[in-house]
Design an enzyme around this catalytic site. Structure first.
Site, short mmCIF file in Angstrom:
data_model
loop_
_atom_site.label_atom_id
_atom_site.label_comp_id
_atom_site.label_asym_id
_atom_site.label_seq_id
_atom_site.Cartn_x
_atom_site.Cartn_y
_atom_site.Cartn_z
N ASP A 59 53.21 -80.41 50.79
CA ASP A 59 53.46 -81.77 50.32
C ASP A 59 52.16 -82.55 50.49
OD1 ASP A 59 56.35 -83.41 49.85
OD2 ASP A 59 54.60 -84.66 50.25
N ASP B 80 47.60 -81.62 47.90
CA ASP B 80 47.76 -82.33 46.63
C ASP B 80 47.65 -81.27 45.54
OD1 ASP B 80 47.54 -83.79 44.27
OD2 ASP B 80 46.39 -85.40 45.22
N SER C 290 63.65 -80.18 33.93
CA SER C 290 64.61 -81.27 33.96
C SER C 290 65.46 -81.22 32.70
CB SER C 290 63.88 -82.63 34.02
OG SER C 290 64.76 -83.71 33.76
N TYR D 85 56.92 -88.01 31.42
CA TYR D 85 57.78 -87.15 32.22
C TYR D 85 58.45 -86.09 31.36
CZ TYR D 85 61.35 -85.79 35.62
OH TYR D 85 62.16 -85.09 36.49
N LYS E 89 57.94 -81.97 31.48
CA LYS E 89 59.04 -81.06 31.79
C LYS E 89 59.32 -80.09 30.65
CE LYS E 89 59.73 -82.53 35.94
NZ LYS E 89 59.40 -81.68 37.11
N VAL F 19 69.70 -86.29 40.32
CA VAL F 19 69.88 -85.80 41.68
C VAL F 19 69.60 -86.94 42.65
CG1 VAL F 19 69.21 -84.05 43.36
CG2 VAL F 19 69.12 -83.53 40.91
#
Length: 256
Positions: A38, A64, A139, A152, A156, A185
């Site tokens: 992370d 990163d 997604s 986004y 995806k 989620v």
């Protein structure tokens, strides 16, 4: 719980919170040694500590995933890898004419380039161990979008396509590659979206989003982690190159 990952090493990105943390905990509960990646070391350390408190094995890494040198160095530190799960992701909102270029780069570099970089450095480590499994995170918005998420949804959709090609390229290496496609989620990222898109109480907005799913609720991180564990395990030995929905029936409702 069965130990399908006993003796195996798993790398999970974005594992400091949300779905990444749930995946890391699930794999550890099934016997994996987990490298918790992370960019927030505090979050990574908290997840690793929770795993160890439950009797599992985990080590936090500040990474990163947009930066090649950091990914390469972290993968080298981990050593042998059997499972890679690319959960790390971000979302930003806006119509394209008003969408800042640095925001576009943040989303694409995290969601897509990060997936490429982890695969780039993890695949040789998997190949050296005779194979493995990669689970990427896409997604439902790879297939059915909403307004204001051009970056986004583009990222995806690209992850779905990247997953297919990685699966074809590395079947010869005994490496399976799949992706999961969650609906809404209950995570910090979803709360961020609720705060950005609506002036009301984020919890109320999130409940309404959950109600849009045929199951009548938000998907929980543990729901997604269960699917990831299956796809990463030998139980899915004949499954590769495909997107897998964990969307509470949302796309079925939309007719997609």
């Amino acid at each position: 719980m069965t130990e399908r990952f006993s003796g195996k090493v798993a790398v999970v990105t974005g594992a400091g919170a949300g779905m990444g943390a749930a995946v890391a905990r699930r794999l550890a509960a099934e016997g994996a040694t987990v490298a918790v990646f992370d960019r927030d070391l505090t979050g990574a350390s908290a997840t690793a500590a929770a795993i160890r408190a439950d009797g599992g094995t985990a080590e936090p890494y500040e990474v990163d995933i947009r930066l090649s040198a950091q990914v390469a160095a972290a993968i080298e530190r981990v050593g042998g890898i059997d499972v890679l799960v690319n959960v790390a992701g971000v979302v930003r909102y806006g119509e394209v004419p008003d969408f800042a270029e640095d925001e576009w780069d943040l989303v694409l570099d995290t969601n897509l380039k990060g997936t490429y970089l982890t695969a780039k450095y993890a695949i040789p480590a998997m190949r050296a161990r005779g194979g493995g499994a990669i689970v990427n995170f896409a997604s439902v918005q790879a297939f059915a979008s909403q307004q204001l998420v051009a970056a986004y949804s583009a990222s995806k959709g690209a992850v779905v396509a990247l997953t297919r090609t990685l699966a074809l390229d590395h079947a010869k290496d005994n490496i399976r590659v799949n992706c999961v496609c969650p609906g809404s989620v209950e995570t910090p990222m979803l709360r961020y979206g609720a705060q950005q898109l609506d002036d009301r109480d984020p919890a109320e907005v999130m409940r309404e989003w959950g109600a849009l799913h045929p199951i009548g609720r938000l998907i929980q991180p543990e729901d997604v982690a269960g699917l990831v564990a299956f796809l990463a395990s030998d139980d899915a030995a004949a499954i590769t190159g495909a997107p897998h929905l964990v969307d509470g029936g949302l796309l079925a409702k939309l007719g997609v």
